[in-house]
Motif scaffolding. Structure first.
Motif, short mmCIF file in Angstrom:
data_model
loop_
_atom_site.label_atom_id
_atom_site.label_comp_id
_atom_site.label_asym_id
_atom_site.label_seq_id
_atom_site.Cartn_x
_atom_site.Cartn_y
_atom_site.Cartn_z
N SER A 15 46.30 31.83 62.49
CA SER A 15 45.12 32.36 63.17
C SER A 15 45.45 33.66 63.92
CB SER A 15 44.53 31.33 64.14
OG SER A 15 45.46 31.00 65.16
N GLU A 16 46.64 33.73 64.52
CA GLU A 16 47.03 34.96 65.21
C GLU A 16 47.21 36.10 64.22
OE1 GLU A 16 49.46 32.97 68.99
OE2 GLU A 16 50.49 33.39 67.11
N THR A 17 47.81 35.79 63.07
CA THR A 17 47.99 36.81 62.04
C THR A 17 46.65 37.31 61.51
OG1 THR A 17 50.10 35.82 61.37
CG2 THR A 17 49.03 37.28 59.79
N ARG A 18 45.73 36.37 61.25
CA ARG A 18 44.40 36.76 60.75
C ARG A 18 43.65 37.61 61.76
NH1 ARG A 18 42.53 31.00 58.01
NH2 ARG A 18 43.61 31.28 56.02
N GLU A 19 43.77 37.24 63.03
CA GLU A 19 43.06 38.00 64.06
C GLU A 19 43.62 39.42 64.17
OE1 GLU A 19 42.16 37.84 68.86
OE2 GLU A 19 42.72 36.01 67.80
N LEU A 20 44.94 39.57 64.10
CA LEU A 20 45.54 40.90 64.15
C LEU A 20 45.14 41.74 62.94
CD1 LEU A 20 49.14 40.09 65.43
CD2 LEU A 20 47.43 41.45 66.62
N LEU A 21 45.12 41.12 61.77
CA LEU A 21 44.71 41.86 60.56
C LEU A 21 43.25 42.27 60.65
CD1 LEU A 21 46.53 39.82 57.77
CD2 LEU A 21 47.08 42.13 58.57
N LEU A 22 42.45 41.42 61.28
CA LEU A 22 41.03 41.76 61.47
C LEU A 22 40.91 42.99 62.37
CD1 LEU A 22 38.01 41.17 61.20
CD2 LEU A 22 38.24 39.60 63.13
N TRP A 23 41.64 42.98 63.50
CA TRP A 23 41.59 44.14 64.40
C TRP A 23 42.14 45.39 63.73
CZ3 TRP A 23 38.34 44.34 67.97
CH2 TRP A 23 38.01 43.23 68.75
N LYS A 24 43.14 45.23 62.91
CA LYS A 24 43.71 46.37 62.19
C LYS A 24 42.67 46.98 61.25
CE LYS A 24 47.75 47.58 59.37
NZ LYS A 24 48.94 47.05 58.65
N ALA A 25 41.91 46.12 60.59
CA ALA A 25 40.86 46.60 59.69
C ALA A 25 39.73 47.26 60.47
CB ALA A 25 40.32 45.44 58.86
N ILE A 26 39.37 46.67 61.61
CA ILE A 26 38.27 47.22 62.42
C ILE A 26 38.65 48.58 62.99
CG2 ILE A 26 36.99 46.91 64.58
CD1 ILE A 26 36.92 43.93 63.98
#
Length: 263
Positions: A15-26
């Protein structure tokens, strides 16, 4: 999809990895969000004697300039209505002549001579508006932001990753087992849930306490720094060549960054 960093960070949960990748995309498409760093752009309203000043960052949290407010006077409305150039002219005239015209008394009143010359130069005011004092309060709370350049932030992130590994290696065998089993899910330390399986010799309460401390000290700074890196790296408007705060048009305080200033 993708990597959160060029190095593998195995201590992060899914979940931490997915959240960071989400912020990276945003942050890669900042037009879709508001939460990116914006340059400081203090606008002169041309309604006060003092011109708008740029924001500053401070070396000393007790610097008098950090907490100090200031006092100014509102420019009479009839002068404001004449346009920006007239307001600038009024400011210059005021600074050059206020002492000659009697200054300001203890009740913040200007002298009759001052008003008469003001009306002679800048036109008569049918409302005979006086200059009203305005107190601008200082900062009660300070926003802290390390003034790091991108290379410095990159180095800091790599140091945090190294610290995760060093912490694990310095533990005894039993604590290493806790980290292997529950380290990735360190946020469990903050939850009200219960462990379904606990093969260690530690109680659930002790594991939660350990995970909470581990997360706050090692993982959360890394998560915050990675998100900060994305926010800066993908923001084209910053024209990022120096450090963060200078890129945001925030300048060092002339007082506490002075060579003669003593903390």
């Amino acid at each position: 999809m993708g990597q959160v960093w060029w190095r593998v960070i195995s201590q992060l949960s899914i979940s931490e990895t997915r959240e960071l990748l989400l912020w990276k995309a945003i942050y890669g498409k900042p037009g879709y969000i508001v939460g990116i760093y914006q340059k400081s752009d203090k606008v002169d309203t041309y309604r006060y004697l003092n011109e708008a000043k740029s924001s500053s960052y401070h070396k000393d949290e007790d610097c008098p300039n950090l907490h100090a407010g200031f006092v100014t006077f509102k420019v009479p409305t009839y002068i404001v209505n004449q346009g920006k150039l007239v307001v600038v002219s009024f400011r210059e005239w005021y600074k050059s002549n206020i002492n000659r015209l009697g200054g300001v008394d203890s009740f913040d009143n200007h002298t009759p001579q001052f008003y008469q010359e003001m009306w002679d130069i800048f036109g008569d005011d049918p409302d005979k508006e006086t200059l009203k004092k305005e107190d601008v309060p200082g900062n009660d709370k300070n926003g802290n932001k390390d003034n790091l350049s991108l290379p410095e932030l990159e180095y800091y992130i790599n140091t945090l990753i190294d610290d995760l590994w060093k912490f694990y290696q310095n533990q005894n065998a039993k604590t290493q087992e806790v980290l292997r089993l529950f380290g990735r899910s360190s946020k469990f330390g903050f939850s009200s849930g219960h462990l379904t399986d606990n093969p260690t010799d530690f109680s659930e309460e002790r594991i939660k306490s350990f995970l909470k401390e581990y997360h706050n000290k090692f993982k959360q700074p890394l998560l915050d720094s990675l998100r900060d890196y994305y926010r800066i790296y993908f923001n084209e408007k910053l024209d990022y060549k120096g450090s963060l705060l200078e890129s945001l048009n925030i300048k060092p305080c002339r007082r506490c960054y002075s060579s003669t200033y003593k903390m």
